[in-house]
Design a protein around this motif. Structure first.
Motif, PDB file in Angstrom:
ATOM      1  N   VAL A   1      72.657  58.713 -48.617  1.00  0.00           N
ATOM      2  CA  VAL A   1      73.139  57.464 -48.009  1.00  0.00           C
ATOM      3  C   VAL A   1      74.630  57.566 -47.686  1.00  0.00           C
ATOM      4  O   VAL A   1      75.076  57.175 -46.610  1.00  0.00           O
ATOM      5  CB  VAL A   1      72.873  56.267 -48.945  1.00  0.00           C
ATOM      6  CG1 VAL A   1      73.513  54.999 -48.399  1.00  0.00           C
ATOM      7  CG2 VAL A   1      71.369  56.061 -49.124  1.00  0.00           C
TER       8      VAL A   1
ATOM      9  N   ASN B   1      69.604  48.589 -50.604  1.00  0.00           N
ATOM     10  CA  ASN B   1      68.313  48.770 -49.950  1.00  0.00           C
ATOM     11  C   ASN B   1      68.076  50.237 -49.601  1.00  0.00           C
ATOM     12  O   ASN B   1      67.012  50.807 -49.854  1.00  0.00           O
ATOM     13  CB  ASN B   1      68.292  47.903 -48.684  1.00  0.00           C
ATOM     14  CG  ASN B   1      66.922  47.837 -48.041  1.00  0.00           C
ATOM     15  OD1 ASN B   1      65.915  47.977 -48.712  1.00  0.00           O
ATOM     16  ND2 ASN B   1      66.903  47.615 -46.744  1.00  0.00           N
ATOM     17  N   MET B   2      69.096  50.869 -49.035  1.00  0.00           N
ATOM     18  CA  MET B   2      68.935  52.258 -48.612  1.00  0.00           C
ATOM     19  C   MET B   2      68.857  53.206 -49.806  1.00  0.00           C
ATOM     20  O   MET B   2      68.041  54.141 -49.808  1.00  0.00           O
ATOM     21  CB  MET B   2      70.093  52.648 -47.687  1.00  0.00           C
ATOM     22  CG  MET B   2      70.004  51.954 -46.326  1.00  0.00           C
ATOM     23  SD  MET B   2      71.185  52.558 -45.130  1.00  0.00           S
ATOM     24  CE  MET B   2      72.687  51.754 -45.677  1.00  0.00           C
TER      25      MET B   2
ATOM     26  N   GLY C   1      65.489  52.830 -51.342  1.00  0.00           N
ATOM     27  CA  GLY C   1      64.479  53.467 -50.501  1.00  0.00           C
ATOM     28  C   GLY C   1      64.404  54.972 -50.739  1.00  0.00           C
ATOM     29  O   GLY C   1      63.321  55.562 -50.825  1.00  0.00           O
ATOM     30  N   ARG C   2      65.561  55.584 -50.882  1.00  0.00           N
ATOM     31  CA  ARG C   2      65.604  57.035 -51.120  1.00  0.00           C
ATOM     32  C   ARG C   2      65.109  57.369 -52.534  1.00  0.00           C
ATOM     33  O   ARG C   2      64.438  58.382 -52.747  1.00  0.00           O
ATOM     34  CB  ARG C   2      67.025  57.563 -50.928  1.00  0.00           C
ATOM     35  CG  ARG C   2      67.546  57.440 -49.487  1.00  0.00           C
ATOM     36  CD  ARG C   2      66.816  58.344 -48.514  1.00  0.00           C
ATOM     37  NE  ARG C   2      65.577  57.780 -48.040  1.00  0.00           N
ATOM     38  CZ  ARG C   2      64.513  58.493 -47.696  1.00  0.00           C
ATOM     39  NH1 ARG C   2      64.524  59.790 -47.768  1.00  0.00           N
ATOM     40  NH2 ARG C   2      63.435  57.888 -47.261  1.00  0.00           N
TER      41      ARG C   2
ATOM     42  N   LYS D   1      62.945  55.591 -54.206  1.00  0.00           N
ATOM     43  CA  LYS D   1      61.490  55.367 -54.156  1.00  0.00           C
ATOM     44  C   LYS D   1      60.788  56.550 -53.510  1.00  0.00           C
ATOM     45  O   LYS D   1      59.737  57.012 -53.969  1.00  0.00           O
ATOM     46  CB  LYS D   1      61.213  54.090 -53.361  1.00  0.00           C
ATOM     47  CG  LYS D   1      59.744  53.721 -53.263  1.00  0.00           C
ATOM     48  CD  LYS D   1      59.573  52.460 -52.452  1.00  0.00           C
ATOM     49  CE  LYS D   1      58.108  52.161 -52.223  1.00  0.00           C
ATOM     50  NZ  LYS D   1      57.917  50.967 -51.362  1.00  0.00           N
ATOM     51  N   SER D   2      61.386  57.069 -52.456  1.00  0.00           N
ATOM     52  CA  SER D   2      60.804  58.213 -51.764  1.00  0.00           C
ATOM     53  C   SER D   2      60.719  59.423 -52.695  1.00  0.00           C
ATOM     54  O   SER D   2      59.725  60.155 -52.700  1.00  0.00           O
ATOM     55  CB  SER D   2      61.658  58.533 -50.537  1.00  0.00           C
ATOM     56  OG  SER D   2      61.301  59.759 -49.984  1.00  0.00           O
TER      57      SER D   2
ATOM     58  N   ASN E   1      58.338  46.158 -52.678  1.00  0.00           N
ATOM     59  CA  ASN E   1      59.801  46.016 -52.710  1.00  0.00           C
ATOM     60  C   ASN E   1      60.200  44.557 -52.752  1.00  0.00           C
ATOM     61  O   ASN E   1      59.726  43.770 -51.930  1.00  0.00           O
ATOM     62  CB  ASN E   1      60.414  46.593 -51.434  1.00  0.00           C
ATOM     63  CG  ASN E   1      60.507  48.092 -51.451  1.00  0.00           C
ATOM     64  OD1 ASN E   1      59.613  48.747 -51.935  1.00  0.00           O
ATOM     65  ND2 ASN E   1      61.594  48.619 -50.916  1.00  0.00           N
TER      66      ASN E   1
END
Lengths: 132, 171
Positions: free
Chosen positions: B23, B96-97, B100-101, B103-104, B114
């Motif tokens: 990020v 958020n970003m 997201g990473r 979670k990935s 989410n």
């Protein structure tokens, strides 16, 4: 060309607008919506004026109405038919079968992304929309 | 048992470091540098996202207000006199970003649901919700657990960003 950007984050909408302008949408009208319901209203208003949108970019996770619900409602109501959709999200697996609700070209851009990645996704779409 | 716990902790640290690095480099135009010092700050902005599912997770970011301004500048690509709402939005988007990473990288081990980022202001006077938001009488801010894995990263040269991650046991 009319473009709709749907995201609950103002910062994200500003980033996407900047990316669109740099990818070739300098003269396009870009409309912002803060959630799926707002987006639906903007589409309805635009189509009522005989205009409609040529490209829709949407987040998935939003309050009031999320991106998946937005596309489902668009499909159910026959709105924005044939309009390409780009989903811009930090959740690369989110949205369930969101692509299934889109009857036109569908792309996904996962955050974080570089400006180059954004333009690589948007430029071909903008060109295609502009030239049919 | 102890080794498994250490391996789990090591994995969480690796996940957090790589998520934050991605990020930082792609959206903030900064190299990710881990800090051992929390620069603190009288008033801070915190954003948390909860992932619900078979194994729940919560990811929070917290940084001083001045660093929030820098985050907004970096995300938008220009310096500006941003208002409180936009700065809080920028921090929420940062959370958020990163989430997201994370979670990935954790894959199917964490939930797919989410939450939206909950953004609050933290100061000596307490915790208050983000500018312009309305909360119910019984509102309780989401907070990182005391035993959450916590890492610090430099934002610019003066401030640190605290990122915390907790798996399971998320209320």
């Amino acid at each position: 060309m009319n473009i709709l950007v749907v995201d609950d984050s103002l910062v994200m909408r500003m980033i996407v607008e900047k990316g669109l302008r740099q990818a070739g949408a300098q003269r396009c009208r870009i409309t912002h919506a803060a959630n799926g319901l707002d987006g639906l209203c903007k589409i309805e208003q635009s189509e009522a004026k005989g205009e409609g949108f040529d490209l829709i970019l949407t987040d998935i996770h939003m309050p009031v109405m999320d991106g998946t619900q937005l596309l489902a409602e668009m499909r159910q109501r026959g709105m924005a038919r044939g309009v390409p959709v780009v989903v811009i999200t930090a959740d690369e697996t989110g949205g369930g079968d969101i692509e299934g609700f889109c009857d036109a070209e569908f792309s996904r851009l996962t955050k974080p992304f570089t400006m180059e990645e954004m333009q690589a996704t948007l430029s071909p779409l903008l060109h295609e929309v502009a030239h049919g | 048992m102890a080794k498994r716990w250490e391996d789990g902790l090591r994995e969480q640290v690796l996940v957090m470091d790589s998520a934050v690095a991605e990020v930082f480099e792609q959206m903030l135009w900064q190299t990710c540098r881990v800090s051992k010092v929390d620069t603190g700050g009288a008033e801070r902005i915190r954003a948390c996202i909860t992932l619900r599912g078979a194994q729940s997770a919560r990811c929070c970011v917290e940084l001083p207000i001045t660093a929030g301004d820098q985050v907004a500048d970096a995300l938008l690509g220009s310096e500006g006199d941003w208002d409180d709402e936009l700065i809080e939005d920028a921090v929420g988007e940062l959370c958020n970003m990163i989430t997201g990473r994370v979670k990935s990288r954790l894959g199917a081990r964490v939930g797919s649901g989410n939450s939206l980022p909950e953004v609050v202001r933290v100061s000596g006077g307490g915790i208050r919700p983000r500018s312009g938001s309305f909360v119910g009488l019984g509102w309780k801010p989401v907070q990182p657990a005391e035993d959450a894995t916590r890492r610090l990263y430099w934002i610019g040269e003066c401030c640190t960003l605290a990122v915390s991650l907790e798996l399971e046991d998320v209320a």
